[in-house]
Design an enzyme around this catalytic site. Structure first.
Site, PDB file in Angstrom:
ATOM      1  N   ARG A 136       6.708   2.478  -9.358  1.00 24.21           N
ATOM      2  CA  ARG A 136       7.659   3.497  -8.941  1.00 24.21           C
ATOM      3  C   ARG A 136       8.298   4.172 -10.156  1.00 24.21           C
ATOM      4  O   ARG A 136       8.341   3.595 -11.248  1.00 24.21           O
ATOM      5  CB  ARG A 136       8.729   2.852  -8.050  1.00 24.21           C
ATOM      6  CG  ARG A 136       8.183   2.434  -6.685  1.00 24.21           C
ATOM      7  CD  ARG A 136       9.140   1.574  -5.916  1.00 24.21           C
ATOM      8  NE  ARG A 136       9.050   0.172  -6.320  1.00 24.21           N
ATOM      9  CZ  ARG A 136       9.674  -0.819  -5.695  1.00 24.21           C
ATOM     10  NH1 ARG A 136      10.451  -0.549  -4.665  1.00 24.21           N
ATOM     11  NH2 ARG A 136       9.536  -2.058  -6.093  1.00 24.21           N
ATOM     12  N   HIS A 174       0.840  -1.200   0.000  1.00 23.54           N
ATOM     13  CA  HIS A 174       0.000   0.000   0.000  1.00 23.54           C
ATOM     14  C   HIS A 174       0.874   1.249   0.000  1.00 23.54           C
ATOM     15  O   HIS A 174       0.636   2.190  -0.761  1.00 23.54           O
ATOM     16  CB  HIS A 174      -0.915   0.008   1.231  1.00 23.54           C
ATOM     17  CG  HIS A 174      -1.834  -1.153   1.312  1.00 23.54           C
ATOM     18  ND1 HIS A 174      -3.005  -1.221   0.593  1.00 23.54           N
ATOM     19  CD2 HIS A 174      -1.763  -2.311   2.020  1.00 23.54           C
ATOM     20  CE1 HIS A 174      -3.625  -2.363   0.862  1.00 23.54           C
ATOM     21  NE2 HIS A 174      -2.882  -3.038   1.726  1.00 23.54           N
ATOM     22  N   GLU A 227       5.108  -4.816 -11.577  1.00 19.02           N
ATOM     23  CA  GLU A 227       6.490  -4.464 -11.887  1.00 19.02           C
ATOM     24  C   GLU A 227       7.137  -5.529 -12.764  1.00 19.02           C
ATOM     25  O   GLU A 227       7.817  -5.214 -13.753  1.00 19.02           O
ATOM     26  CB  GLU A 227       7.285  -4.284 -10.592  1.00 19.02           C
ATOM     27  CG  GLU A 227       6.803  -3.129  -9.737  1.00 19.02           C
ATOM     28  CD  GLU A 227       7.545  -2.991  -8.427  1.00 19.02           C
ATOM     29  OE1 GLU A 227       7.381  -1.960  -7.753  1.00 19.02           O
ATOM     30  OE2 GLU A 227       8.298  -3.921  -8.064  1.00 19.02           O
TER      31      GLU A 227
END
Length: 337
Positions: free
Chosen positions: A145, A17, A243
Site C-alpha cells: 500500500r 487479493h 509489509e
C-alpha cells in the site's frame, strides 16, 4: 485508458487479493487510468459500491462459470485486465487471454500449469513458460500500500509484539494465541493486537484485550505506525509478509492457507522469520502448534543478535515501491504502442 481488476474477497478467500490490487489501482490512477474492481456478487459484503458486480442467481445459486462467462465481455471492453483469482485455472486464463491479450495475472503458487499472459506478477522468484511475454518476479514487485513508500523508520528500538492474523483471521487464532502468551508469562504491556475490519471473533478478542489491558486496534487504513513500534510480530503469511519485511520486523508466521507455502519456503531460509503451519492440521492439533509458536516467540524475544540481523535482512528485500514499478512498466508499454 480503462483497467478492470478481477478479484474477490471474503472470510474464506481473505482480503489479501483485494488489498494488493488496491495498491496497483492507486499506482495506475497516478498515470490517469480509470480503474474498477469486478467482483462476484456473492462477495459484495466485502466489496465497494463502486465495484462492478457479476454473476446471476439461479435456482441452484450463483456459479463461478456464470461469472467467468460474463466477465469475458467486460474484459473485451477494457484496455487492460488484472486477474488476481485462484478460481481461474490455466484453461480459464487461456480463454480470458483470447478475449483480452493485455492481461496481467497475479500469482503466488505457480501450480496451475502453463498459461498465456502479457504480464505475470509474482513477488517470489519463480520460473514460468515462454507463454508469459513479460514476467515480473521477485520481491521488488511486491505490492504494498502507498503508506509503505519512502518510510522513515524509528531510530529507537521498538518494544512491542504485534499480533496480526490477516484481514479475516480465518482460523480464529488470535484469541488462543493471546491466551497462550499470557499463560507463558509474556507481559501484556508489550502486546499490540491488530485486527482486520472483517476479522472473525473480533468482539471476543477486543473484550479479552480490554479485560487484560492489552492494546488493540481494528480496521486501520494505515498500519505502518504499529509496525514501526514492533520489535517482533506474530502474523499470517499473506501480503503482510512483504509489509513486515519492508518495515524490518522479525516475525513468526502462522501459515493459515496453502497459498502461503511458497513465500515461506523462500523467506524462512533467509533467517529473518520463522513459521509454523496451521492450515493443514485438524483443529484439535492447533493448540499444540500454538504452544509451539509461543515457545518460539519467547525464545526469539530475548535473542537480540538474531533480531538485529533479521531486521537488516528483511529491509533489504522489499522497498515498498513495487506497485509503482509495475504500473510504470505497463503504462510505458501502452505509451510506446
Amino acid at each position: 485508458m480503462k483497467l478492470l481488476v478481477r478479484a474477490d474477497a471474503s472470510v474464506e478467500i481473505g482480503m489479501g487479493h483485494r488489498v494488493r490490487c488496491q495498491a496497483l489501482i492507486h499506482a495506475f490512477n497516478q498515470f490517469g487510468w480509470q480503474c474498477q474492481f469486478v467482483v462476484d456478487r456473492r462477495y459484495q459484503a466485502f466489496a465497494s459500491p463502486e465495484d462492478c458486480f457479476i454473476g446471476g442467481q439461479s435456482e441452484k445459486g450463483f456459479t463461478e462459470k456464470e461469472c467467468k462467462v460474463e466477465f469475458l465481455s467486460l474484459a473485451e471492453q477494457a484496455d487492460l485486465v488484472i486477474l488476481d483469482h485462484y478460481g481461474y485455472s490455466a484453461e480459464d486464463i487461456t480463454v480470458l487471454h483470447q478475449h483480452q491479450p493485455n492481461l496481467l495475472v497475479l500469482d503466488d503458487m505457480n501450480d496451475r500449469g502453463d498459461f498465456p499472459a502479457k504480464w505475470l506478477l509474482n513477488p517470489l522468484l519463480q520460473g514460468y513458460s515462454k507463454q508469459i511475454e513479460f514476467p515480473l518476479t521477485g520481491s521488488r514487485y511486491a505490492l504494498l500500500r502507498p503508506a509503505f513508500q519512502k518510510l522513515e523508520l524509528n531510530q529507537i528500538l521498538p518494544q512491542q509484539l504485534l499480533i496480526t492474523l490477516g484481514g479475516t483471521d480465518p482460523l480464529t487464532l488470535t484469541l488462543p494465541i493471546l491466551n497462550a502468551l499470557l499463560a507463558s508469562g509474556f507481559p501484556t504491556k508489550d502486546i499490540q493486537v491488530l485486527l482486520g475490519a472483517n476479522a472473525k471473533n473480533a468482539d471476543q478478542v477486543i473484550g479479552f484485550c480490554h479485560h487484560n489491558s492489552i492494546a488493540v486496534e481494528q480496521g486501520l487504513a494505515d498500519v505502518t505506525y504499529l509496525m514501526k513500534q514492533a520489535k517482533m510480530a506474530i502474523s499470517a503469511a499473506g501480503g503482510t509478509l512483504f509489509e513486515l519485511a519492508c518495515m524490518g520486523v522479525p516475525t513468526i508466521f502462522a501459515q493459515v492457507a496453502d497459498n502461503q507455502t511458497r513465500s515461506l519456503e523462500q523467506h524462512v531460509p533467509l533467517d529473518w522469520c520463522r513459521s509454523i503451519r496451521f492450515d493443514n492440521v485438524p483443529e484439535e492439533v492447533r493448540q499444540q502448534r500454538i504452544e509451539q509458536l509461543v515457545e518460539v516467540i519467547n525464545r526469539c524475544w530475548l535473542d537480540i543478535e538474531w533480531q538485529e540481523n533479521a531486521r537488516k535482512t528483511a529491509r533489504g528485500l522489499v522497498d515498498g515501491d513495487g506497485a509503482n514499478r509495475v504500473a510504470k512498466t505497463i503504462n510505458s508499454y501502452f505509451a510506446a504502442s
